[in-house]
Design an enzyme around this catalytic site. Structure first.
Site, short mmCIF file in Angstrom:
data_model
loop_
_atom_site.label_atom_id
_atom_site.label_comp_id
_atom_site.label_asym_id
_atom_site.label_seq_id
_atom_site.Cartn_x
_atom_site.Cartn_y
_atom_site.Cartn_z
N GLU A 1 12.16 14.17 74.51
CA GLU A 1 12.84 13.46 75.60
C GLU A 1 14.25 13.99 75.79
O GLU A 1 14.98 14.23 74.83
CB GLU A 1 12.94 11.96 75.27
CG GLU A 1 11.67 11.17 75.45
CD GLU A 1 11.94 9.69 75.20
OE1 GLU A 1 12.74 9.09 75.96
OE2 GLU A 1 11.39 9.15 74.23
N ASP B 1 13.59 12.60 70.54
CA ASP B 1 14.44 12.20 71.65
C ASP B 1 15.87 12.62 71.34
O ASP B 1 16.50 12.07 70.42
CB ASP B 1 14.35 10.69 71.87
CG ASP B 1 15.16 10.22 73.07
OD1 ASP B 1 15.76 11.06 73.76
OD2 ASP B 1 15.16 9.00 73.32
N LYS C 1 12.13 3.28 82.69
CA LYS C 1 12.75 2.11 82.06
C LYS C 1 13.25 1.19 83.15
O LYS C 1 13.93 1.64 84.08
CB LYS C 1 13.91 2.52 81.14
CG LYS C 1 13.51 3.37 79.95
CD LYS C 1 14.74 3.83 79.17
CE LYS C 1 14.34 4.66 77.94
NZ LYS C 1 15.55 5.22 77.27
N LYS D 1 14.96 9.94 66.74
CA LYS D 1 16.19 10.21 67.48
C LYS D 1 16.91 11.41 66.87
O LYS D 1 17.14 11.47 65.65
CB LYS D 1 17.11 8.99 67.44
CG LYS D 1 16.58 7.79 68.20
CD LYS D 1 16.60 8.01 69.69
CE LYS D 1 16.30 6.73 70.46
NZ LYS D 1 16.35 6.92 71.92
N ASP E 1 14.28 11.57 80.89
CA ASP E 1 14.62 10.16 80.72
C ASP E 1 15.88 9.85 81.51
O ASP E 1 15.83 9.40 82.65
CB ASP E 1 14.80 9.84 79.23
CG ASP E 1 15.11 8.37 78.97
OD1 ASP E 1 15.24 7.58 79.94
OD2 ASP E 1 15.24 7.98 77.79
#
Length: 365
Positions: free
Chosen positions: A214, A188, A263, A160, A239
């Site tokens: 991402e 991401d 998702k 992240k 995303d």
């Protein structure tokens, strides 16, 4: 097979705080439902509210669930498309809450057919290996965590980023230096960078073997994605910019992504996720299956989905490993290292321990 009643629970799970670019989650604020039918078959569903991404909270999901349950009462549990269309006509968005109901109907349908959900969806058992995610911290602590993951046999690490450009570059430098070149790295940014920051960072990270990045920018900057995709040395995965198949069509039409992260909490569940994947696959775009902070129940449903869709090439299925302090799920998927193994139980094949549920706020509609 008519829906007779629905149990709705505020399915909270304590966890170690987990930080991304848009905020910190200190507990998994999930929802658990059980839909009962006139034929004695019940189905379970779960959603994980992540307000800084999907704009829904556990409280809003709980309230919407009451309305959804009332809307579906005495209607066919097997007419999944009809039921989900009713929810879409009833309220725009609220995809997180909708996803729990979608999962429960798919659980019922697969159980009624006497097969595991992946077979009901037309799939077969295959090898699925997830990455494991490192939340935002100092470069030193993130590098230590990456090294610990490597020692545990993790082959794919997701990092992240998105807080500070210079520190983000240093985070990756120290992580790659710590773990060497054999571990696959994904990053991401969770919408944390501007266009200029994204281009500069991705260019600076070009030599670190990054598989993809991402969601580098806020979704309202989607008009910059085609240019970023053209200039970035690292592939871009959409995303937060893709909630539905309409979003996927728009981004693909504009050449605004190389991959898409699906998702359930964004799509409203399996039905819409299949449409997103279908659009992506028909355009040569591979997908990843990811999540929010779901327990092993929704995780199990996601593994079933992945088993049934070969265009899902990347797996970010570590949600219940991101600091959950308890596992109240019975049955369901299990980990062998980061390999995910499914039981052959009909339906989703997972449930939540009754004792755990007894301590949660709940309602029956």
């Amino acid at each position: 097979m008519l829906i007779t009643r629905t149990e709705i629970y505020k399915y909270s799970i304590p966890m170690v705080p987990f930080t991304i670019a848009t905020g910190t989650m200190r507990s998994a604020q999930n929802l658990f439902i059980r839909i009962h039918t006139s034929e004695g078959i019940s189905g379970v569903g779960e959603c994980s509210a992540f307000p800084m991404i999907a704009g829904e909270t556990q409280a809003t999901c709980f309230e919407m669930a009451k309305d959804f349950a009332m809307l579906w009462k005495d209607k066919s549990a097997l007419a999944i498309s009809d039921r989900m269309q009713e929810l879409d006509l009833f309220t725009a968005g609220n995809y997180t809450a909708k996803s729990a109901f979608d999962l429960a109907l798919h659980d019922i349908a697969a159980k009624a057919s006497g097969v595991p959900l992946y077979r009901f969806l037309g799939g077969k058992q295959k090898s699925i290996e997830s990455d494991l995610t490192i939340g935002i911290d100092t470069p030193e602590k993130m590098a230590e965590q990456a090294l610990a993951f490597k020692a545990e046999g993790v082959n794919i690490i997701k990092v992240k980023l998105g807080k500070d450009p210079a520190t983000d570059i240093e985070r990756i430098r120290q992580i790659r230096q710590s773990i060497g070149g054999d571990i696959r790295l994904r990053i991401d940014a969770n919408q944390g960078w501007s266009y200029e920051e994204a281009l500069n960072i991705l260019t600076a990270l070009s030599g670190y073997g990054i598989e993809f990045c991402e969601q580098p920018m806020r979704k309202w900057n989607d008009e910059w994605l085609p240019e970023l995709c053209r200039r970035s040395p690292i592939p871009i995965m959409a995303d937060e910019s893709v909630f539905t198949h309409h979003d996927a069509e728009r981004l693909i039409r504009n050449k605004a992504c190389h991959y898409i992260n699906i998702k359930f909490a964004k799509s409203g569940g399996i039905q819409e996720a299949r449409q997103i994947n279908r659009v992506a696959e028909s355009n040569g775009i591979s997908c990843m299956l990811g999540g929010m902070l779901e327990s092993r129940l929704a995780l199990t449903a996601k593994v079933h989905f992945a088993m049934a869709h070969d265009n899902i090439r990347f797996y970010d299925l570590d949600t219940c490993l991101l600091g959950h302090l308890t596992d109240p799920v019975t049955g369901g998927v299990s980990y062998q290292g980061m390999q995910l193994l499914l039981p052959e139980t009909p339906g989703i094949g997972a449930d939540v321990d009754a004792t755990y549920l007894a301590g949660l706020e709940s309602v029956i509609v």
